[in-house]
Design an enzyme around this catalytic site. Sequence first.
Site, short mmCIF file in Angstrom:
data_model
loop_
_atom_site.label_atom_id
_atom_site.label_comp_id
_atom_site.label_asym_id
_atom_site.label_seq_id
_atom_site.Cartn_x
_atom_site.Cartn_y
_atom_site.Cartn_z
N SER A 127 -15.15 -6.49 14.72
CA SER A 127 -13.87 -7.01 15.19
C SER A 127 -13.21 -7.88 14.13
CB SER A 127 -14.12 -7.85 16.46
OG SER A 127 -12.95 -8.59 16.79
N TYR A 152 -18.86 -15.28 20.76
CA TYR A 152 -18.59 -13.84 20.66
C TYR A 152 -18.35 -13.46 19.19
CZ TYR A 152 -15.87 -9.63 20.31
OH TYR A 152 -15.39 -8.41 19.89
N LYS A 156 -20.53 -10.90 16.32
CA LYS A 156 -20.01 -9.82 15.48
C LYS A 156 -20.34 -10.09 14.01
CE LYS A 156 -18.41 -7.16 18.65
NZ LYS A 156 -19.16 -5.90 18.96
C1 WQD Z 1 -3.57 -11.28 22.46
C2 WQD Z 1 -2.45 -12.30 22.40
C3 WQD Z 1 -2.95 -14.42 23.45
C4 WQD Z 1 -3.22 -12.91 27.55
C5 WQD Z 1 -9.48 -10.51 21.83
C6 WQD Z 1 -10.79 -10.66 21.13
C7 WQD Z 1 -10.93 -9.56 20.12
C8 WQD Z 1 -10.78 -8.23 20.82
C9 WQD Z 1 -9.42 -8.16 21.50
C10 WQD Z 1 -12.98 -7.50 21.46
C11 WQD Z 1 -2.96 -13.70 22.10
C12 WQD Z 1 -1.82 -13.70 24.17
C13 WQD Z 1 -3.06 -12.97 26.16
C14 WQD Z 1 -2.27 -13.58 28.39
C15 WQD Z 1 -1.09 -14.30 26.44
N1 WQD Z 1 -11.81 -8.08 21.78
N2 WQD Z 1 -2.01 -13.65 25.63
N3 WQD Z 1 -1.24 -14.24 27.79
O1 WQD Z 1 -7.50 -12.76 21.88
O2 WQD Z 1 -6.21 -11.38 20.15
O3 WQD Z 1 -8.44 -10.64 20.90
O4 WQD Z 1 -9.38 -9.25 22.43
O5 WQD Z 1 -13.29 -6.99 20.43
O6 WQD Z 1 -12.20 -9.66 19.54
O7 WQD Z 1 -10.77 -11.89 20.44
O8 WQD Z 1 -6.57 -10.47 22.47
O9 WQD Z 1 -5.26 -9.59 24.34
O10 WQD Z 1 -6.65 -11.72 24.70
O11 WQD Z 1 -4.58 -11.82 23.32
O12 WQD Z 1 -0.14 -14.92 25.93
O13 WQD Z 1 -2.35 -13.56 29.64
O14 WQD Z 1 -1.84 -12.37 23.70
O15 WQD Z 1 -2.66 -15.80 23.32
O16 WQD Z 1 -2.01 -14.33 21.26
P1 WQD Z 1 -7.13 -11.43 21.31
P2 WQD Z 1 -5.79 -10.89 23.80
#
Ligand code: WQD
Length: 342
Positions: A127, A152, A156
């Site tokens: 990741s 997490y 990785k």
């Molecule tokens: C994306 C953006 C949030 C939800 C994670 C893991 C990564 C991979 C993908 C496994 C961020 C914003 C989110 C919400 C929001 N997983 N957001 N409101 O955190 O980039 O990555 O998932 O491999 O390893 O770290 O993905 O989709 O959670 O967030 O504003 O209700 O959307 O702040 O900027 P993230 P995400």
Amino acid sequence: MKKKIIVTGGTGYIGSHTAVELIADGFEVVIIDNLYNSDISVLEGIRAITGVTPKFWQYDLCDIQKLEEVFVAEGRIDAIIHFAAYKAVGESVRKPLEYFRNNLVSLMNLLEMMERHNSPVMVFSSSCTVYGQPDTLPVTEASPVKEAASPYGYTKQAGEIIIRDTMAARPSQKAVSLRYFNPIGAHPTAFLGELPQGVPENLVPFITQTAMGLREELKVFGTDYDTPDGSCIRDYLHVVDLAKAHVTALQRMLEGQNKSNYEVFNLGMGKGVSVLEAIAAFEKATGVKLKYSVTDRRAGDIEKIWADPSLANRELGWKTEISIEEAMETAWRWENRLKNKE
Ligand code: WQD
């Protein structure tokens, strides 16, 4: 004789889409999954798309006796694609030991099986989390791996090191770590998609559930970042594009095209998209107006990251084909199918 591939976590989001692409490419797929974070109905989705129901072992990879049973029963295994892991950043902060045990013991057991049963190839699901908040963007595979922001992320980073050093001691075996950016969307047939258990952690399933009226509104976690519109930036790629990269990375190793016996590739579109831009892309793709409000930042979020995917473009002959709007449209179609299945 078809090459046989073990896909761990194959009833999960990326694993199931990769199983579909492997079957389409003529591989025999065997899935091992303990259904901790997925549903057995996913096998039906894979069959609906490919006409093939993969062999399924509902086992925990941390139980090496069970793993031994699978490898003895299955005979020759040409490669392992290892998806199975706990992956919720927030949960990993609350349950670090479970994350370290599950994600690392399962990996080490598989590496043990590769040796015992002469299964010489592994594709590892890594990741972009390993980069933390990069100092310079876009990130390349040479960008520094920084202090992980969560247990997490540590699993990785540790997983990559365990594989790297194991391959250094096993010159006749080979592995690749694929560093995913943010996979989104669903299969165009709407027979497969993301199945978050409970309240979605990730952005796109929360968007589609809000649009479907299952959630009151989307909370945008902060618009006070140092970005053009103040919201966080990520590199979103469609899950089918991501799945296809696994097949090309696998073929590269099976055909001996790999340049060393341990390689690392970034898998991203190579374009940064903010949360607000992602919302606009959803609205444009579906015609559905999304209800959202801005709240505080989420602990553990980095501000901005996107990939330089040129190494994968060049060495794997792979690049993303599906736009974020198309991805959002497939996610919305999947949410509608889930509603109709109720
Ligand atoms: C994306 C953006 C949030 C939800 C994670 C893991 C990564 C991979 C993908 C496994 C961020 C914003 C989110 C919400 C929001 N997983 N957001 N409101 O955190 O980039 O990555 O998932 O491999 O390893 O770290 O993905 O989709 O959670 O967030 O504003 O209700 O959307 O702040 O900027 P993230 P995400």
